[in-house]
Design an enzyme around this catalytic site. Structure first.
Site, mmCIF file in Angstrom:
data_model
loop_
_atom_site.group_PDB
_atom_site.id
_atom_site.type_symbol
_atom_site.label_atom_id
_atom_site.label_comp_id
_atom_site.label_asym_id
_atom_site.label_seq_id
_atom_site.Cartn_x
_atom_site.Cartn_y
_atom_site.Cartn_z
ATOM 1 N N HIS A 1 -9.528 -26.353 -19.013
ATOM 2 C CA HIS A 1 -10.620 -26.325 -18.030
ATOM 3 C C HIS A 1 -11.540 -25.136 -18.240
ATOM 4 C CE1 HIS A 1 -8.835 -23.235 -15.302
ATOM 5 N NE2 HIS A 1 -7.693 -23.721 -15.714
ATOM 6 N N GLU B 1 -10.974 -27.713 -12.166
ATOM 7 C CA GLU B 1 -9.511 -27.598 -12.075
ATOM 8 C C GLU B 1 -9.095 -26.718 -10.909
ATOM 9 O OE1 GLU B 1 -5.434 -26.265 -12.619
ATOM 10 O OE2 GLU B 1 -7.186 -24.973 -12.580
ATOM 11 N N GLU B 2 -9.822 -25.619 -10.718
ATOM 12 C CA GLU B 2 -9.411 -24.641 -9.708
ATOM 13 C C GLU B 2 -9.585 -25.159 -8.278
ATOM 14 O OE1 GLU B 2 -7.678 -22.303 -10.628
ATOM 15 O OE2 GLU B 2 -8.316 -21.572 -12.589
ATOM 16 N N ASP C 1 -7.160 -17.791 -18.272
ATOM 17 C CA ASP C 1 -7.122 -19.048 -17.506
ATOM 18 C C ASP C 1 -8.528 -19.611 -17.330
ATOM 19 O OD1 ASP C 1 -6.500 -21.117 -15.777
ATOM 20 O OD2 ASP C 1 -6.209 -19.824 -14.036
ATOM 21 N N ASP D 1 -13.760 -24.073 -15.729
ATOM 22 C CA ASP D 1 -14.122 -23.372 -14.499
ATOM 23 C C ASP D 1 -13.132 -22.235 -14.267
ATOM 24 O OD1 ASP D 1 -12.106 -25.345 -14.052
ATOM 25 O OD2 ASP D 1 -12.351 -25.120 -11.904
HETATM 26 ZN ZN LIG Z 1 -5.924 -22.739 -15.228
#
Ligand SMILES: [Zn+2]
Ligand SMILES: *[C@@H]1O[C@H](CO)[C@@H](O)[C@H](O)[C@H]1NC(C)=O
Ligand SMILES: *[C@@H]1O[C@H](CO)[C@@H](O)[C@H](O)[C@H]1NC(C)=O
Ligand SMILES: *[C@@H]1O[C@H](CO)[C@@H](O)[C@H](O)[C@H]1NC(C)=O
Length: 499
Positions: free
Chosen positions: A128, A193-194, A161, A130
């Site tokens: 991801h 995703e977040e 991340d 974002d």
């Molecule tokens: Zn992540």
């Protein structure tokens, strides 16, 4: 005659030597890892520069006003995949409804396809683009969106991340392409995703019989190691979020006027919350442990071999004592057992100082991490029955309302699947160590979604370290993990091709 045999002998010998030489050369040519690793080492500053460009984009998916930046980030990822010679489709995921009722576009998902030879295996990477919110005022030592290198670490939001891990995959593909890409590649990148990946499950369902049909292995980059030893994650816990509301009046009341004459909502709630877990961490809800998968011998061995230092973790976070003692017990409790955590009380007075208020309505919030084989619908019923029973015992005239938010399901894979074997070999080759096999305590919904829809082999292989502070201040990835991790992804693709 003797001459003939001699001649024959030496010709046969020469031919044999040539065949052996040829064979060793061709195997070396298909797996020239030294050259690829060297190429990666030589290009590391370029990789760090690319990461700097990616980190500079504040692709915070929580903040609707930053949505255009998430879009820009998806375009940057698209451009990088195109440079690898792949075709890229930007898939519209529709609209998102905001809490104020307004609607804004979801960022598109990126579907990349680098297919050269249908006879080769196809590996699909998920990641991801974002990030979680970050502001220097939150207590960062450096500007969160300016990649800063200090003591061998690359600091910045998204370094670990998940921008850094996705970029490592793309850089590994590029390095392999200098010789020959040994597999076909598919890439799925999302930008939400977040905030729970809205629209993604539908996309996977819609593309199951097209984009995903020829995929042999799915590798999720969005995970990290448990120690400095490289780890492969083969299981995660699920989660269910619970809200228990107690109301005792229409308005907040003055404790001088009403204190002592009514059943207070807050006391009822604290009574209820205190019936959930005992002081040894054991969940008191009947039946909750029933579905938990039994411990296998293989799994037991993984806990023994995994690197995890409870004393170091206690010291780092200022924790006095864990509920259990040994490394193995703690690893099991945090990954293969359910746990219940109380997070907060909405409606309660929580500012500094005093306020002699009796809150009219309070909502306790807790969550249960679900171990593999536990079903949220079953757990929800167990929690509801139990809290209703306890509240009846309390004999309060107030009413309670319990709600459960659908969370992610737990996920468990089989470490005998071929791609786990390949990852293990790749880790051995790059790091000279055996891999840790990890069951994560947290939740990675995408793993279950992939499993439920595609029915393919799924593995979580990240390159971030245990102290990268993924959602916290001073998020980082070490330069070493970033570069050696790039080699790991390259080696993984070679090992998958050689299976
Ligand atoms: Zn992540
Ligand atoms: C991926 O690319 C290959 C080669 O260009 C093509 O044959 C295939 O149809 C593509 N697959 C998808 C799902 O786009
Ligand atoms: C998705 O496709 C796979 C075959 O690639 C199949 O096994 C699976 O059942 C499909 N899933 C759904 C939900 O149709
Ligand atoms: C943790 O310790 C308790 C005793 O305090 C024991 O009953 C329990 O089985 C232990 N948990 C694990 C996972 O070993």
């Amino acid at each position: 005659m003797r001459q003939f045999w001699k001649l024959f002998h030496s010709t046969a010998l020469t031919a044999m030597v040539l065949v052996i030489l040829f064979l060793s050369l061709t195997t070396a040519a298909s797996v020239p890892s030294d050259q690829i690793f060297q190429y990666i080492d030589e290009h590391q500053n370029e990789y760090v520069e690319r990461l700097k460009d990616w980190v500079a984009i504040e692709s915070d998916s929580n903040d609707a006003s930053k949505r255009h930046l998430v879009m820009n980030m998806m375009l940057l990822a698209e451009e990088r995949i195109r440079k690898l010679g792949g075709t890229v489709e930007m898939v519209d995921l529709g609209m998102q409804e905001l809490p104020d009722g307004n609607k804004i576009s979801l960022p598109p998902a990126v579907l990349g396809n680098i297919t050269k030879d249908p006879k080769k295996p196809t590996v699909c990477f998920y990641g991801h683009m974002d990030v979680q919110p970050a502001k220097i005022e939150d207590g960062w030592s450096t500007e969160p969106y300016t990649l800063t290198e200090k003591n061998g670490n690359l600091y910045g939001r998204g370094t670990s991340d998940d921008k850094g891990q996705v970029l490592a995959v793309l850089n590994a593909i590029e390095a392999l392409q200098k010789h020959e890409l040994p597999v076909n590649i598919k890439i799925l990148l999302e930008g939400m995703e977040e905030v729970g990946s809205p629209g993604l499950n539908t996309l996977i369902e819609q593309r199951n019989s097209t984009f995903f049909s020829d995929v042999d292995y799915i590798v999720v980059t969005d995970s990290s190691w448990l120690s400095n030893k490289p780890g492969i994650t083969y299981g995660t816990r699920g989660v269910g979020q619970f809200f228990v509301e107690v109301e005792c009046a229409k308005y907040d009341l003055h404790s001088g006027t009403f204190g002592g004459i009514l059943h207070e909502a807050m006391s009822d709630l604290i009574f209820l919350l205190n019936t959930l877990v005992d002081s040894s961490g054991h969940i008191l809800i009947p039946g909750i442990y029933e579905a938990v998968a039994p411990l296998t011998e293989k799994e037991k061995k993984f806990y023994e071999e995994t690197e995890y230092d409870p004393d170091q973790i206690k010291a780092k976070y200022g924790i006095k004592q864990f509920l259990n003692k040994t490394k193995e017990e703690l690893l099991m409790l945090r990954s293969r057992c359910p746990s219940l955590s109380i997070h907060g009380i909405e409606g309660a007075f929580s500012e500094p100082g005093t306020k002699t208020v009796i809150p009219a309505k309070v909502t306790g919030k807790f969550s249960i991490r679900l171990a593999p084989n536990m079903e949220l619908s079953v757990v929800e019923k167990q929690v509801t029955d139990y809290l209703n029973k306890k509240f009846t015992e309390r004999n309060s005239p107030n009413s309670i309302k319990l709600t459960c938010h659908r969370g992610a399901k737990p996920w468990l894979s089989d470490t005998d699947e071929l791609q786990y074997l390949a990852a293990r070999k790749a880790i051995k080759r790059v790091f000279g160590k055996e891999a840790d096999f990890i069951r994560a305590g947290g939740t990675i919904p995408i793993a279950t979604q992939f499993q439920d829809v595609t029915r393919k082999s799924i593995m979580l292989l990240g390159i971030g370290g245990p102290d990268d502070a993924a959602h916290g201040q001073d998020e980082k990835i070490s330069r070493n993990n970033f570069i050696e991790g790039t080699k790991l992804y390259a080696a993984l693709l070679q090992e998958l091709a050689a299976l």
